[in-house]
Write an enzyme that holds these catalytic residues in place. Structure first.
Site, PDB file in Angstrom:
ATOM      1  N   GLY A   1       0.818  -1.210   0.000  1.00  0.00           N
ATOM      2  CA  GLY A   1       0.000   0.000   0.000  1.00  0.00           C
ATOM      3  C   GLY A   1       0.848   1.253   0.000  1.00  0.00           C
ATOM      4  O   GLY A   1       1.965   1.261  -0.543  1.00  0.00           O
TER       5      GLY A   1
ATOM      6  N   CYS B   1       7.121   4.561  15.154  1.00  0.00           N
ATOM      7  CA  CYS B   1       8.036   3.462  15.486  1.00  0.00           C
ATOM      8  C   CYS B   1       8.853   2.947  14.304  1.00  0.00           C
ATOM      9  O   CYS B   1      10.077   3.044  14.323  1.00  0.00           O
ATOM     10  CB  CYS B   1       7.246   2.319  16.099  1.00  0.00           C
ATOM     11  SG  CYS B   1       6.238   2.880  17.468  1.00  0.00           S
TER      12      CYS B   1
HETATM   13  C1  UGA Z   1       4.596  -1.130  15.630  1.00  0.00           C
HETATM   14  C2  UGA Z   1       4.729  -2.625  15.958  1.00  0.00           C
HETATM   15  O1  UGA Z   1       3.733  -3.381  15.238  1.00  0.00           O
HETATM   16  C3  UGA Z   1       4.581  -2.871  17.468  1.00  0.00           C
HETATM   17  O2  UGA Z   1       4.832  -4.247  17.757  1.00  0.00           O
HETATM   18  C4  UGA Z   1       5.619  -2.001  18.205  1.00  0.00           C
HETATM   19  O3  UGA Z   1       5.544  -2.146  19.598  1.00  0.00           O
HETATM   20  C5  UGA Z   1       5.379  -0.550  17.852  1.00  0.00           C
HETATM   21  O4  UGA Z   1       5.517  -0.398  16.432  1.00  0.00           O
HETATM   22  C6  UGA Z   1       6.413   0.276  18.585  1.00  0.00           C
HETATM   23  O5  UGA Z   1       7.604   0.096  18.330  1.00  0.00           O
HETATM   24  O6  UGA Z   1       6.038   1.018  19.476  1.00  0.00           O
HETATM   25  P1  UGA Z   1       2.545   0.541  15.286  1.00  0.00           P
HETATM   26  O7  UGA Z   1       3.574   1.503  14.776  1.00  0.00           O
HETATM   27  O8  UGA Z   1       1.569   1.008  16.275  1.00  0.00           O
HETATM   28  O9  UGA Z   1       3.255  -0.742  15.934  1.00  0.00           O
HETATM   29  O10 UGA Z   1       1.694   0.065  14.032  1.00  0.00           O
HETATM   30  P2  UGA Z   1       1.599  -1.206  13.094  1.00  0.00           P
HETATM   31  O11 UGA Z   1       0.254  -1.783  13.216  1.00  0.00           O
HETATM   32  O12 UGA Z   1       2.744  -2.106  13.267  1.00  0.00           O
HETATM   33  O13 UGA Z   1       1.701  -0.503  11.661  1.00  0.00           O
HETATM   34  C7  UGA Z   1       2.840   0.251  11.270  1.00  0.00           C
HETATM   35  C8  UGA Z   1       2.674   0.769   9.856  1.00  0.00           C
HETATM   36  O14 UGA Z   1       2.789  -0.302   8.929  1.00  0.00           O
HETATM   37  C9  UGA Z   1       1.316   1.423   9.559  1.00  0.00           C
HETATM   38  O15 UGA Z   1       1.526   2.590   8.792  1.00  0.00           O
HETATM   39  C10 UGA Z   1       0.572   0.385   8.758  1.00  0.00           C
HETATM   40  O16 UGA Z   1      -0.382   0.936   7.872  1.00  0.00           O
HETATM   41  C11 UGA Z   1       1.724  -0.256   8.000  1.00  0.00           C
HETATM   42  N1  UGA Z   1       1.439  -1.637   7.552  1.00  0.00           N
HETATM   43  C12 UGA Z   1       1.234  -2.625   8.455  1.00  0.00           C
HETATM   44  C13 UGA Z   1       1.411  -1.925   6.189  1.00  0.00           C
HETATM   45  O17 UGA Z   1       1.606  -1.044   5.343  1.00  0.00           O
HETATM   46  N2  UGA Z   1       1.178  -3.224   5.813  1.00  0.00           N
HETATM   47  C14 UGA Z   1       0.968  -4.223   6.692  1.00  0.00           C
HETATM   48  O18 UGA Z   1       0.775  -5.377   6.258  1.00  0.00           O
HETATM   49  C15 UGA Z   1       0.985  -3.920   8.062  1.00  0.00           C
END
Ligand code: UGA
Length: 418
Positions: free
Chosen positions: A251, A258
């Site tokens: 995407g 983070c």
């Molecule tokens: C991330 C980690 O998932 C947590 O385990 C960690 O504790 C946290 O960082 C941190 O270091 O504090 P977070 O940043 O809240 O959590 O969000 P995520 O759900 O991991 O998503 C991160 C980004 O990746 C978002 O922009 C999301 O849209 C993107 N993403 C996620 C994708 O583009 N594709 C995916 O398949 C999954």
């Protein structure tokens, strides 16, 4: 147990509320009096699923209070959690200013024996080389634990209470025993190691998740060219238990406080040590290109110069009001350079976006209003409320989050990797 939490961002507050929910007596400390007042009145300063209910519960049970009085909180606590921010410096390396300041406060005020737990994300070596010397110099009797957080914004409470594991990097057996006691009512497996390894586990974790996303984006870009459905490919790949389907959605790219920060910080640490960090540099490069691709797709179908462009989704992902490093920020900045007439909508992140863009863009009250006021729409966050085909009637839609419902009514629909 009596706990003090220094820093009430989403990590500190989640830690405090969840530990209090298991019966521990928690004092949350922050410099911001407004935040403290909000917490004490049961209003979380951040939007986090389930936080308000749990906060109200622990406050009325008398298990959590918030204060700016760090001295008192530190004096009375057996365990002090450091949950302060560790932002990036301009060169991507980590800024330890707040962490060292908090360690100094403990050194000055602690008095008797304390367990100091570092929850802030810090590059390997920080606990032993930056925090420990400050506490050692103060002469206070202490144990140290590096206890990284694995909380996803929007699911932080659930992740804290039921996550996959709790990593405890401890300096000594006594600290291990006390930390085991602290977490005894949590169902997660405990993984005991030393502080420096615990620090690296956190970076390895986030870097590998970010790598999966950039991998999915790179292959997604190619799949699109070859007329292959990238999501179907990842559905097939994800059935391999060694790989898993999670974090393989391509995407508009990853954002948040983070992944971008942590990957850059570990690259910077690696370069400092003379390592090339080629793979992770490319992870960032691939991620930076996705917002650029969104603009290119828009230009293919509509000249953004002086056009009415709608942005659906400002938060870096659904379920949060956080816009830090969100693809929407880079994209709006680019469109502003082209003099586009921009209207935005996000169900949670409007006030955070206003702090960045003030009156440079227009703010709609609903997804419908945003769509109505636009000729072309970019979808940048995967909120469920954007899954309504009627929003996109007769519009040009560029989709960065696989909202396939948009395709049904759009005049022109193009997904970034599909
Ligand atoms: C991330 C980690 O998932 C947590 O385990 C960690 O504790 C946290 O960082 C941190 O270091 O504090 P977070 O940043 O809240 O959590 O969000 P995520 O759900 O991991 O998503 C991160 C980004 O990746 C978002 O922009 C999301 O849209 C993107 N993403 C996620 C994708 O583009 N594709 C995916 O398949 C999954």
């Amino acid at each position: 147990m009596n706990i003090a939490i220094i820093g009430t961002g989403y990590v500190g507050l989640t830690t405090g509320v969840c530990l209090a929910s298991k019966g521990h007596q928690v004092t949350c400390v922050d410099l911001d009096q407004e935040k403290i007042n909000m917490i004490n009145s049961g209003t979380p300063p951040i939007f986090e699923e389930g936080m308000k209910e749990l906060l109200e519960e622990v406050i009325s049970a008398g298990l959590l209070i918030a204060t700016i009085d760090s001295e008192n909180a530190i004096k009375h606590a057996e365990i002090i959690f450091l949950c302060v921010g560790t932002p990036s410096k301009d060169d991507g390396s980590i800024n330890l200013e707040y962490l060292k300041k908090a360690a100094n406060t403990i050194a000055e005020k602690a008095g008797n024996h304390k367990i100091v737990v570092i929850k802030s994300t810090v590059v390997p070596g920080t606990t032993m080389n930056a925090v420990k010397p400050i506490l050692d110099a103060s002469g206070i009797n202490h144990g140290l634990c590096m206890n990284p957080e694995f909380l996803k914004e929007g699911a932080a409470i659930k992740d804290f209470l039921e996550g996959d594991r709790v990593v405890l990097g401890v300096t000594d057996k006594e600290t291990e025993t006390i930390m085991r006691e602290l977490y005894k009512d949590f169902p997660q497996q405990l993984f005991i190691t030393n502080p420096t390894t615990a620090e690296m586990i956190k970076y390895a974790n986030n870097s590998l998740l970010a790598t999966k996303i950039s991998f999915a984006n790179e292959l997604g870009n190619l799949c699109k060219k070859l007329g292959i459905d990238s999501y179907e490919v990842m559905d097939g790949v994800g059935l391999d238990k060694r790989l898993s389907r999670q974090f393989l959605n391509c995407g508009a790219g990853f954002g948040g406080s983070c992944f971008p920060k942590d990957v850059k910080a570990i690259i910077s640490k690696g370069l400092e040590e003379g390592e090339g960090m080629k793979l992770l540099k490319t992870v960032i490069e691939v991620n930076n290109e996705q917002p650029v691709k969104m603009i290119k797709l828009l230009e293919k179908h509509a000249n953004p110069v002086n056009k009415k462009i709608g942005i659906l989704g400002l938060a870096f992902k659904q379920g949060t009001d956080d816009v830090r490093e969100a693809p929407s920020i880079a994209i709006i900045n680019e469109l502003l350079k082209m003099n586009s007439d921009i209207t935005v909508y996000d169900p949670e992140a409007m006030s955070n976006a206003k702090k960045i863009f003030s009156d440079k863009i227009k703010y709609a009250e609903s997804a419908r209003e945003c769509a109505n006021k636009s000729d072309a729409i970019l979808i940048l966050t995967g909120w469920d409320e954007f899954r309504k085909p009627e929003l996109y009637s007769n519009k040009i839609v560029i989709d960065g989050r696989r909202i396939k419902e948009a395709e049904q009514n759009a005049k022109i629909y193009e997904g970034i990797c599909w």
